[in-house]
Scaffold this motif. Structure first.
Motif, PDB file in Angstrom:
ATOM      1  N   PRO A  37      -4.343   7.389   0.817  1.00 30.73           N
ATOM      2  CA  PRO A  37      -3.951   6.566   0.297  1.00 30.73           C
ATOM      3  C   PRO A  37      -3.874   7.172  -0.912  1.00 30.73           C
ATOM      4  O   PRO A  37      -4.910   7.489  -1.805  1.00 30.73           O
ATOM      5  CB  PRO A  37      -5.582   5.783   0.502  1.00 30.73           C
ATOM      6  CG  PRO A  37      -5.632   6.241   1.525  1.00 30.73           C
ATOM      7  CD  PRO A  37      -5.852   7.446   2.081  1.00 30.73           C
ATOM      8  N   THR A  56      -2.813   0.690  -4.109  1.00 30.77           N
ATOM      9  CA  THR A  56      -2.410  -0.948  -3.476  1.00 30.77           C
ATOM     10  C   THR A  56      -1.890  -1.631  -4.435  1.00 30.77           C
ATOM     11  O   THR A  56      -2.479  -1.366  -5.565  1.00 30.77           O
ATOM     12  CB  THR A  56      -3.890  -1.330  -2.387  1.00 30.77           C
ATOM     13  OG1 THR A  56      -4.611  -1.477  -4.112  1.00 30.77           O
ATOM     14  CG2 THR A  56      -4.630  -0.379  -1.820  1.00 30.77           C
ATOM     15  N   SER A  57      -1.301  -2.602  -3.723  1.00 29.99           N
ATOM     16  CA  SER A  57      -0.937  -3.943  -5.006  1.00 29.99           C
ATOM     17  C   SER A  57      -0.823  -4.970  -4.442  1.00 29.99           C
ATOM     18  O   SER A  57      -0.410  -5.451  -3.339  1.00 29.99           O
ATOM     19  CB  SER A  57       0.110  -2.820  -5.762  1.00 29.99           C
ATOM     20  OG  SER A  57       1.280  -3.311  -4.854  1.00 29.99           O
ATOM     21  N   LYS A  58      -0.993  -5.835  -4.737  1.00 24.60           N
ATOM     22  CA  LYS A  58      -0.837  -7.545  -4.787  1.00 24.60           C
ATOM     23  C   LYS A  58      -0.522  -8.161  -6.055  1.00 24.60           C
ATOM     24  O   LYS A  58      -0.777  -8.259  -7.326  1.00 24.60           O
ATOM     25  CB  LYS A  58      -1.785  -8.221  -3.970  1.00 24.60           C
ATOM     26  CG  LYS A  58      -1.859  -9.589  -4.383  1.00 24.60           C
ATOM     27  CD  LYS A  58      -3.415 -10.515  -3.882  1.00 24.60           C
ATOM     28  CE  LYS A  58      -3.076 -11.349  -3.165  1.00 24.60           C
ATOM     29  NZ  LYS A  58      -4.066 -12.225  -2.303  1.00 24.60           N
ATOM     30  N   ALA A  60       1.000  -1.283  -0.025  1.00 27.25           N
ATOM     31  CA  ALA A  60       0.115   0.001   0.316  1.00 27.25           C
ATOM     32  C   ALA A  60       1.136   0.972  -0.080  1.00 27.25           C
ATOM     33  O   ALA A  60       2.011   1.072   0.716  1.00 27.25           O
ATOM     34  CB  ALA A  60      -1.046   0.186   1.646  1.00 27.25           C
TER      35      ALA A  60
END
Length: 88
Positions: free
Chosen positions: A53, A56-58, A46
């Motif tokens: 903010p 976000t990443s995955k 994040a």
């Protein structure tokens, strides 16, 4: 396109295959050392900018490394490594 996750238990299913490759090569007199490495990784992140903010990443990855020391009179090492992604 739906992406599938790689789980650590999937690496365990490859262990017998990789062990057999190493055992088969252990009979080769020119090979004095061989190892094969597999790794699976997952990252979640994040990011913020000025306290707000932003992203976000995955992500996940899978990598393969092979190292062999071989030679009948003069031993020489060789290494091959590769990170594998969705197209692979």
């Amino acid at each position: 396109m739906k992406m599938e996750q790689i789980e650590i238990t999937q690496l365990d299913t490859l262990k017998p295959i990789l062990e057999k490759v190493c055992q088969d090569e252990s009979g080769n007199e020119a090979v004095s050392y061989i190892d094969i490495r597999l790794a699976a990784s997952e990252g979640i992140g994040a990011y913020t900018e000025d306290g707000m903010p932003k992203v976000t990443s995955k992500d996940w990855g899978f990598s393969l490394g092979v190292r062999v020391i071989s030679g009948s009179t003069l031993k020489a090492a060789g290494y091959f490594g590769r990170s594998l992604g969705i197209p692979d």
